[in-house]
Design a protein around this motif. Structure first.
Motif, PDB file in Angstrom:
ATOM      1  N   ALA A  54       0.834  -1.209   0.000  1.00  0.00           N
ATOM      2  CA  ALA A  54       0.000   0.000   0.000  1.00  0.00           C
ATOM      3  C   ALA A  54       0.863   1.252   0.000  1.00  0.00           C
ATOM      4  CB  ALA A  54      -0.939  -0.012   1.201  1.00  0.00           C
ATOM      5  N   ALA A  55       1.971   1.218   0.732  1.00  0.00           N
ATOM      6  CA  ALA A  55       2.885   2.364   0.756  1.00  0.00           C
ATOM      7  C   ALA A  55       3.529   2.580  -0.602  1.00  0.00           C
ATOM      8  CB  ALA A  55       3.955   2.152   1.830  1.00  0.00           C
ATOM      9  N   LEU A  56       3.932   1.496  -1.266  1.00  0.00           N
ATOM     10  CA  LEU A  56       4.507   1.612  -2.616  1.00  0.00           C
ATOM     11  C   LEU A  56       3.486   2.166  -3.602  1.00  0.00           C
ATOM     12  CD1 LEU A  56       6.566  -1.678  -3.005  1.00  0.00           C
ATOM     13  CD2 LEU A  56       7.444   0.648  -3.053  1.00  0.00           C
ATOM     14  N   LEU A  57       2.247   1.717  -3.474  1.00  0.00           N
ATOM     15  CA  LEU A  57       1.191   2.200  -4.364  1.00  0.00           C
ATOM     16  C   LEU A  57       0.952   3.688  -4.157  1.00  0.00           C
ATOM     17  CD1 LEU A  57      -1.001   1.718  -6.449  1.00  0.00           C
ATOM     18  CD2 LEU A  57      -2.497   0.946  -4.600  1.00  0.00           C
ATOM     19  N   ALA A  58       0.882   4.115  -2.914  1.00  0.00           N
ATOM     20  CA  ALA A  58       0.675   5.545  -2.621  1.00  0.00           C
ATOM     21  C   ALA A  58       1.827   6.373  -3.170  1.00  0.00           C
ATOM     22  CB  ALA A  58       0.535   5.756  -1.113  1.00  0.00           C
ATOM     23  N   GLU A  59       3.038   5.872  -3.021  1.00  0.00           N
ATOM     24  CA  GLU A  59       4.207   6.585  -3.543  1.00  0.00           C
ATOM     25  C   GLU A  59       4.158   6.687  -5.067  1.00  0.00           C
ATOM     26  OE1 GLU A  59       9.000   5.819  -3.807  1.00  0.00           O
ATOM     27  OE2 GLU A  59       7.941   5.070  -2.049  1.00  0.00           O
ATOM     28  N   SER A  60       3.767   5.612  -5.721  1.00  0.00           N
ATOM     29  CA  SER A  60       3.727   5.640  -7.188  1.00  0.00           C
ATOM     30  C   SER A  60       2.618   6.548  -7.707  1.00  0.00           C
ATOM     31  CB  SER A  60       3.570   4.230  -7.760  1.00  0.00           C
ATOM     32  OG  SER A  60       2.297   3.711  -7.460  1.00  0.00           O
ATOM     33  N   ARG A  61       1.508   6.614  -7.003  1.00  0.00           N
ATOM     34  CA  ARG A  61       0.419   7.506  -7.412  1.00  0.00           C
ATOM     35  C   ARG A  61       0.834   8.976  -7.315  1.00  0.00           C
ATOM     36  NH1 ARG A  61      -4.650   4.527  -4.478  1.00  0.00           N
ATOM     37  NH2 ARG A  61      -5.176   3.164  -6.201  1.00  0.00           N
ATOM     38  N   ALA A  62       1.722   9.269  -6.373  1.00  0.00           N
ATOM     39  CA  ALA A  62       2.163  10.648  -6.166  1.00  0.00           C
ATOM     40  C   ALA A  62       3.255  11.067  -7.148  1.00  0.00           C
ATOM     41  CB  ALA A  62       2.672  10.813  -4.738  1.00  0.00           C
ATOM     42  N   ASP A  63       3.816  10.116  -7.892  1.00  0.00           N
ATOM     43  CA  ASP A  63       4.946  10.404  -8.773  1.00  0.00           C
ATOM     44  C   ASP A  63       4.584  10.130 -10.233  1.00  0.00           C
ATOM     45  OD1 ASP A  63       7.400  10.925  -9.893  1.00  0.00           O
ATOM     46  OD2 ASP A  63       8.355   9.105  -9.136  1.00  0.00           O
ATOM     47  N   ALA A  64       3.934  11.091 -10.869  1.00  0.00           N
ATOM     48  CA  ALA A  64       3.547  10.939 -12.274  1.00  0.00           C
ATOM     49  C   ALA A  64       4.752  10.965 -13.200  1.00  0.00           C
ATOM     50  CB  ALA A  64       2.559  12.024 -12.667  1.00  0.00           C
ATOM     51  N   THR A  65       5.907  11.417 -12.719  1.00  0.00           N
ATOM     52  CA  THR A  65       7.098  11.446 -13.570  1.00  0.00           C
ATOM     53  C   THR A  65       7.560  10.045 -13.945  1.00  0.00           C
ATOM     54  OG1 THR A  65       8.635  11.528 -11.699  1.00  0.00           O
ATOM     55  CG2 THR A  65       7.878  13.651 -12.594  1.00  0.00           C
ATOM     56  N   ALA A  66       7.082   9.039 -13.234  1.00  0.00           N
ATOM     57  CA  ALA A  66       7.435   7.662 -13.592  1.00  0.00           C
ATOM     58  C   ALA A  66       7.009   7.343 -15.018  1.00  0.00           C
ATOM     59  CB  ALA A  66       6.799   6.681 -12.617  1.00  0.00           C
ATOM     60  N   LEU A  67       5.963   8.022 -15.494  1.00  0.00           N
ATOM     61  CA  LEU A  67       5.505   7.795 -16.865  1.00  0.00           C
ATOM     62  C   LEU A  67       6.465   8.377 -17.903  1.00  0.00           C
ATOM     63  CD1 LEU A  67       1.694   8.437 -16.376  1.00  0.00           C
ATOM     64  CD2 LEU A  67       2.836   6.237 -16.729  1.00  0.00           C
ATOM     65  N   ASP A  68       7.450   9.142 -17.457  1.00  0.00           N
ATOM     66  CA  ASP A  68       8.460   9.680 -18.367  1.00  0.00           C
ATOM     67  C   ASP A  68       9.503   8.633 -18.744  1.00  0.00           C
ATOM     68  OD1 ASP A  68       7.196  12.139 -18.233  1.00  0.00           O
ATOM     69  OD2 ASP A  68       8.544  12.921 -16.678  1.00  0.00           O
ATOM     70  N   ASP A  69       9.592   7.573 -17.991  1.00  0.00           N
ATOM     71  CA  ASP A  69      10.552   6.502 -18.267  1.00  0.00           C
ATOM     72  C   ASP A  69       9.954   5.582 -19.330  1.00  0.00           C
ATOM     73  OD1 ASP A  69      12.189   4.239 -18.281  1.00  0.00           O
ATOM     74  OD2 ASP A  69      12.503   4.282 -16.107  1.00  0.00           O
ATOM     75  N   LYS A  70      10.299   5.854 -20.580  1.00  0.00           N
ATOM     76  CA  LYS A  70       9.696   5.125 -21.711  1.00  0.00           C
ATOM     77  C   LYS A  70      10.016   3.636 -21.682  1.00  0.00           C
ATOM     78  CE  LYS A  70       7.725   8.750 -23.144  1.00  0.00           C
ATOM     79  NZ  LYS A  70       6.407   8.987 -22.607  1.00  0.00           N
ATOM     80  N   ALA A  71      11.223   3.282 -21.256  1.00  0.00           N
ATOM     81  CA  ALA A  71      11.584   1.865 -21.191  1.00  0.00           C
ATOM     82  C   ALA A  71      10.719   1.142 -20.156  1.00  0.00           C
ATOM     83  CB  ALA A  71      13.065   1.704 -20.861  1.00  0.00           C
ATOM     84  N   ALA A  72      10.506   1.774 -19.009  1.00  0.00           N
ATOM     85  CA  ALA A  72       9.673   1.173 -17.963  1.00  0.00           C
ATOM     86  C   ALA A  72       8.222   1.060 -18.436  1.00  0.00           C
ATOM     87  CB  ALA A  72       9.753   1.992 -16.683  1.00  0.00           C
ATOM     88  N   CYS A  73       7.749   2.088 -19.138  1.00  0.00           N
ATOM     89  CA  CYS A  73       6.374   2.045 -19.664  1.00  0.00           C
ATOM     90  C   CYS A  73       6.226   0.930 -20.693  1.00  0.00           C
ATOM     91  CB  CYS A  73       5.988   3.394 -20.270  1.00  0.00           C
ATOM     92  SG  CYS A  73       5.692   4.668 -19.025  1.00  0.00           S
ATOM     93  N   ALA A  74       7.217   0.778 -21.564  1.00  0.00           N
ATOM     94  CA  ALA A  74       7.167  -0.291 -22.569  1.00  0.00           C
ATOM     95  C   ALA A  74       7.165  -1.657 -21.894  1.00  0.00           C
ATOM     96  CB  ALA A  74       8.349  -0.160 -23.523  1.00  0.00           C
ATOM     97  N   GLU A  75       7.949  -1.795 -20.827  1.00  0.00           N
ATOM     98  CA  GLU A  75       7.981  -3.050 -20.079  1.00  0.00           C
ATOM     99  C   GLU A  75       6.628  -3.323 -19.421  1.00  0.00           C
ATOM    100  OE1 GLU A  75      10.475  -5.110 -16.419  1.00  0.00           O
ATOM    101  OE2 GLU A  75      11.243  -3.277 -17.326  1.00  0.00           O
TER     102      GLU A  75
END
Length: 103
Positions: free
Chosen positions: A6-27
């Motif tokens: 739940a903590a990881l999920l909350a952290e990821s929801r707060a960090d939209a910049t993760a969508l800037d990592d094209k390789a991670a998005c493709a994965e």
């Protein structure tokens, strides 16, 4: 484990910049596409064996809508989902928040 997830999920929801990592998005697109049927079934499971506290969608169709929206967003687009698909999206996010789930 659920608390850490739940903590990881909350952290990821707060960090939209993760969508800037094209390789991670493709994965993520590849993993979600490969496991789409199982993800949809899990997001709409009325009798889950694990994490029963995670609310599931009423229909597999709602889960499919949520998956379609996630794939659009991961590809750099914008998407909206209906009420029941929001439930499915939340279930998917809660259930797929650990790196081991994306293999």
């Amino acid at each position: 484990a659920d608390k850490a997830a739940a903590a990881l999920l909350a952290e990821s929801r707060a960090d939209a910049t993760a969508l800037d990592d094209k390789a991670a998005c493709a994965e993520a697109v590849a993993a979600l596409s490969k496991n789409r049927k199982n993800v949809a079934r899990d997001a709409a499971d009325s009798s889950p064996k694990t994490q029963p506290h995670v609310k599931r969608a009423k229909t597999a169709q709602a889960a499919e809508e949520a998956i379609d929206a996630a794939l659009v967003v991961l590809d750099g687009g914008k998407a909206r989902v209906s009420g029941e698909a929001k439930v499915a999206a939340a279930a998917i996010a809660a259930r797929l928040c650990a790196p081991r789930d994306m293999r």
